[in-house]
Design an enzyme around this catalytic site. Sequence first.
Site: not given
Length: 530
Positions: A170-171, A194-197, A245-246, A268, A301, A399
């Site tokens: 999403w960022n 799949k983009p972030d919802s 992502g994370s 990540l 990130c 983080e």
Amino acid sequence: MSEQTSIPADPELDPTASYATDQAVIRRLSGLLRATAGTRTSYAPATGQPIADLPVSSEDDVIAAVRLARKTQESWRRVPLAERAAILLRYHDLVLDHRHELVDLIIRESGKARKQAFEELAHVALTARYYGRKAYELLEPQRKLGIFPVLTRAEQRFVPKGVVGVISPWNYPLTMAISDALPAILAGNTVVHKPDSQTPLTALRGIELLYEAGLPRDAWLAVNGDGPTVGGALIQNVDYICFTGSTKTGRLVAKQCGERLIGCSLELGGKNPMLVLRDADVNRAAEGAIRACFANAGQLCVSMERLYVADQVYDAFVTAFVDRVKKIRLSAGTGWDVDMGSLISKAQLETVTRHVEDARTQGATVLAGGKPRPDIGPLFYEPTVLSGVTPAMECFDNETFGPVVSIYRFSDESEAIQRANEGEYGLNASVWTRDGRRGRAVAAQLMAGTVNVNEGYGATFGSIDTPMGGMRSSGLGRRQGVEGIRRYVEPQAIATQRLIPIAASHGISDEKFADLMTGALRVLKKIGRP
């Protein structure tokens, strides 16, 4: 009253902002999703207002999308490379032509400032142009050295993986969605994405422009929903996964890919260090640190969360930096005068608040910021500078992924390098000095996938010919450059043998063949052959 300046949010200041709230546009983009499992409402983080009721995908929707993409890939891979490259070059122009509406969508869905939203658009254009221009150099078959000169012709070809699954965050909802998948498409793969919802509309508009550039509609399909359901189904059905992502989620993705023996690239987390050396230009370094620490409210990130400053310039740097932090302009508005926007979610706000309060309680000093700003919007938090942070504090090596940076003094450069390399992460780093050669020497000692000298992140991020990714727990694989496209292909070796076999023949015994081979190998070494 906060030290930070706030600017009233006024959509009328930017007439192009209406695109992001046009319900006809939203319905059109939502219609691109392969989704039949109901709807979910998305919200604008800067204001808390609803954006849209978006269709949600089921596992069956994902499976159907992958099946269609796999069928399409059989014909797409046969499209001449020149035609695929031309689509990317047309896309470059379309992205620039539609920059206002794309930036509006980014701001609406992510809450970031306009200047950082434009960075995304520029990065997508750079990526499209780079791979469009470099297509032949990166993907055409290559001649290789055969075992014997003249007698053995060897070449390497690049075979597309098949269907690539992209799970984007999403960022940076435009460039992390589009830029990673462009080389996959160029290489002859198809994509199920799949983009972030929380931010799907931006990605969908980016995909729609690719259709306009000439990409077959079934070559890039989009699904929507939560990670465990939709992301899990994607991993179980595609041929390769690109995930941003994370670190925690990345480990699960890697495990699932490993069970299927499919490849993956993972960008990540990071706890990125910036080193201000004793000969740094203090004002330039302080200005650079503002961008490096607080772009996208620190939700980047590669943003800096640790500043190591030499004794000789520490006091001057802290004064210059904190003074600039206090002048950062916060707003839910959409104009170019906004310096920093909103956090994305309540969860991010809670993490930032917890880290700052934990540090404050245990004795850290808040040099600037340190408070949420609900007067501006529900998820705003002031850009915050901490000193006196110790290993006992949560923000020391975890983080934050928000507008919080800790500042430390050092007296010895080797000590600073050692401290910068501590921890599990190794994504990005920054070095500031008046001596570029010295800066590069220090950079070479930092365990990070990218290191910027006299910049925070933009130099490596924008240099598309260089690889970008993390060491250690910051990820696997690389985006950008040759590595960014070769991850999406299987190298295939084809060798043609002429005149004689590589074996005993024509009445020669195996022992005699071994003697001849020994002599040939000695000759090849003597004449300098690799």
